[in-house]
Design a protein around this motif. Structure first.
Motif, PDB file in Angstrom:
ATOM      1  N   GLN A   4      46.514  36.578  42.865  1.00 59.50           N
ATOM      2  CA  GLN A   4      46.573  38.011  43.171  1.00 59.50           C
ATOM      3  C   GLN A   4      47.947  38.404  43.700  1.00 59.50           C
ATOM      4  O   GLN A   4      48.464  39.463  43.349  1.00 59.50           O
ATOM      5  CB  GLN A   4      45.478  38.407  44.163  1.00 59.50           C
ATOM      6  CG  GLN A   4      45.385  39.898  44.407  1.00 59.50           C
ATOM      7  CD  GLN A   4      45.003  40.679  43.165  1.00 59.50           C
ATOM      8  OE1 GLN A   4      44.012  40.360  42.521  1.00 59.50           O
ATOM      9  NE2 GLN A   4      45.789  41.683  42.812  1.00 59.50           N
ATOM     10  N   CYS A   5      48.550  37.551  44.540  1.00 55.49           N
ATOM     11  CA  CYS A   5      49.919  37.808  45.014  1.00 55.49           C
ATOM     12  C   CYS A   5      50.845  38.035  43.827  1.00 55.49           C
ATOM     13  O   CYS A   5      51.621  38.993  43.798  1.00 55.49           O
ATOM     14  CB  CYS A   5      50.474  36.610  45.787  1.00 55.49           C
ATOM     15  SG  CYS A   5      49.928  36.364  47.450  1.00 55.49           S
ATOM     16  N   TYR A  58      44.888  45.529  46.064  1.00 58.84           N
ATOM     17  CA  TYR A  58      45.162  46.826  46.678  1.00 58.84           C
ATOM     18  C   TYR A  58      44.237  47.926  46.170  1.00 58.84           C
ATOM     19  O   TYR A  58      44.128  48.965  46.810  1.00 58.84           O
ATOM     20  CB  TYR A  58      46.621  47.223  46.471  1.00 58.84           C
ATOM     21  CG  TYR A  58      47.589  46.255  47.112  1.00 58.84           C
ATOM     22  CD1 TYR A  58      47.440  45.868  48.436  1.00 58.84           C
ATOM     23  CD2 TYR A  58      48.642  45.714  46.394  1.00 58.84           C
ATOM     24  CE1 TYR A  58      48.312  44.975  49.026  1.00 58.84           C
ATOM     25  CE2 TYR A  58      49.525  44.823  46.974  1.00 58.84           C
ATOM     26  CZ  TYR A  58      49.360  44.459  48.286  1.00 58.84           C
ATOM     27  OH  TYR A  58      50.216  43.575  48.868  1.00 58.84           O
ATOM     28  N   THR A  59      43.567  47.709  45.045  1.00 59.85           N
ATOM     29  CA  THR A  59      42.643  48.734  44.557  1.00 59.85           C
ATOM     30  C   THR A  59      41.363  48.762  45.383  1.00 59.85           C
ATOM     31  O   THR A  59      40.744  49.804  45.541  1.00 59.85           O
ATOM     32  CB  THR A  59      42.296  48.529  43.069  1.00 59.85           C
ATOM     33  OG1 THR A  59      41.695  47.250  42.897  1.00 59.85           O
ATOM     34  CG2 THR A  59      43.544  48.648  42.200  1.00 59.85           C
ATOM     35  N   THR A  60      40.968  47.594  45.920  1.00 55.01           N
ATOM     36  CA  THR A  60      39.743  47.518  46.719  1.00 55.01           C
ATOM     37  C   THR A  60      40.008  47.148  48.178  1.00 55.01           C
ATOM     38  O   THR A  60      39.089  47.172  48.985  1.00 55.01           O
ATOM     39  CB  THR A  60      38.795  46.456  46.126  1.00 55.01           C
ATOM     40  OG1 THR A  60      39.453  45.174  46.162  1.00 55.01           O
ATOM     41  CG2 THR A  60      38.407  46.792  44.694  1.00 55.01           C
ATOM     42  N   MET A  61      41.261  46.784  48.477  1.00 53.09           N
ATOM     43  CA  MET A  61      41.662  46.294  49.803  1.00 53.09           C
ATOM     44  C   MET A  61      40.766  45.136  50.254  1.00 53.09           C
ATOM     45  O   MET A  61      40.348  45.056  51.406  1.00 53.09           O
ATOM     46  CB  MET A  61      41.695  47.416  50.837  1.00 53.09           C
ATOM     47  CG  MET A  61      42.889  48.351  50.639  1.00 53.09           C
ATOM     48  SD  MET A  61      44.503  47.529  50.489  1.00 53.09           S
ATOM     49  CE  MET A  61      44.759  46.920  52.155  1.00 53.09           C
ATOM     50  N   THR A  62      40.493  44.236  49.294  1.00 53.54           N
ATOM     51  CA  THR A  62      39.740  43.014  49.584  1.00 53.54           C
ATOM     52  C   THR A  62      40.643  41.821  49.322  1.00 53.54           C
ATOM     53  O   THR A  62      41.666  41.929  48.636  1.00 53.54           O
ATOM     54  CB  THR A  62      38.485  42.909  48.692  1.00 53.54           C
ATOM     55  OG1 THR A  62      38.894  42.923  47.316  1.00 53.54           O
ATOM     56  CG2 THR A  62      37.519  44.067  48.960  1.00 53.54           C
ATOM     57  N   ILE A  63      40.243  40.679  49.885  1.00 49.51           N
ATOM     58  CA  ILE A  63      41.011  39.457  49.704  1.00 49.51           C
ATOM     59  C   ILE A  63      40.038  38.305  49.499  1.00 49.51           C
ATOM     60  O   ILE A  63      39.028  38.195  50.210  1.00 49.51           O
ATOM     61  CB  ILE A  63      41.965  39.215  50.901  1.00 49.51           C
ATOM     62  CG1 ILE A  63      42.951  38.094  50.596  1.00 49.51           C
ATOM     63  CG2 ILE A  63      41.192  38.996  52.183  1.00 49.51           C
ATOM     64  CD1 ILE A  63      44.130  38.037  51.562  1.00 49.51           C
ATOM     65  N   SER A 123      56.158  51.676  45.445  1.00 51.12           N
ATOM     66  CA  SER A 123      54.962  51.549  46.278  1.00 51.12           C
ATOM     67  C   SER A 123      53.816  50.971  45.458  1.00 51.12           C
ATOM     68  O   SER A 123      53.690  51.252  44.269  1.00 51.12           O
ATOM     69  CB  SER A 123      54.551  52.909  46.824  1.00 51.12           C
ATOM     70  OG  SER A 123      53.329  52.799  47.539  1.00 51.12           O
ATOM     71  N   SER A 124      52.978  50.179  46.113  1.00 55.76           N
ATOM     72  CA  SER A 124      51.785  49.648  45.453  1.00 55.76           C
ATOM     73  C   SER A 124      50.572  50.527  45.749  1.00 55.76           C
ATOM     74  O   SER A 124      49.528  50.363  45.148  1.00 55.76           O
ATOM     75  CB  SER A 124      51.489  48.234  45.962  1.00 55.76           C
ATOM     76  OG  SER A 124      51.109  48.297  47.327  1.00 55.76           O
ATOM     77  N   GLY A 125      50.725  51.413  46.722  1.00 59.21           N
ATOM     78  CA  GLY A 125      49.586  52.207  47.168  1.00 59.21           C
ATOM     79  C   GLY A 125      48.839  51.546  48.314  1.00 59.21           C
ATOM     80  O   GLY A 125      47.870  52.096  48.828  1.00 59.21           O
ATOM     81  N   SER A 126      49.273  50.388  48.745  1.00 62.52           N
ATOM     82  CA  SER A 126      48.644  49.697  49.866  1.00 62.52           C
ATOM     83  C   SER A 126      48.772  50.537  51.135  1.00 62.52           C
ATOM     84  O   SER A 126      49.829  51.111  51.408  1.00 62.52           O
ATOM     85  CB  SER A 126      49.318  48.336  50.094  1.00 62.52           C
ATOM     86  OG  SER A 126      48.968  47.806  51.348  1.00 62.52           O
TER      87      SER A 126
END
Length: 128
Positions: free
Chosen positions: A53-54, A38-43, A7-10
């Motif tokens: 990032q991918c 995934y730490t900030t859930m931003t893109i 898991s990435s935690g996403s």
């Protein structure tokens, strides 16, 4: 043969019901991965930063699985706008230039309009 879920935690993993990666024996199957941090859930808005990032997200999943980008044997790229693919090449070359996995690029819509690329890989862990 053991099966391990990574898991990435996403939040997407729990919401949708999938794993970032699945390890089956020496094989590692990394799910389609987007440019979300995934730490900030931003893109980021640009495809080059999303591609980077991918690959960082994929690299983290592979490390959790006991593998690395050097073990990637297959990669699939999905882009809503196939015309943007050449913009990703310098980033892809930096990560895969010496690995040179088998690859395919598909142009198709993605789940979120902010997503400009999604990358899926299969790796075979190096023995020894």
């Amino acid at each position: 043969m053991s099966r391990t879920l990574i898991s990435s935690g996403s939040t997407f993993e729990a919401e949708i019901g999938y794993s970032r990666a699945v390890v089956q024996g020496d094989w590692v199957f990394v799910s389609g991965t987007t440019g979300f941090d995934y730490t900030t859930m931003t893109i980021a808005p640009d495809i080059e930063t999303q591609t980077e990032q991918c690959l960082r997200n994929i690299e983290a999943a592979l490390q959790q699985a006991g593998a690395s980008l050097r073990d990637v044997v297959r990669v699939n790229y999905v882009l809503p706008d196939g015309g943007e693919f050449p913009k990703t090449w310098p980033v892809l070359r930096r990560f895969f230039g010496e690995v040179r996995p088998a690859a395919m690029m598909i142009s198709a819509g993605l789940a979120d309009p902010r997503m400009r690329i999604e990358i899926e890989v299969t790796a075979l862990k190096a023995s020894g």
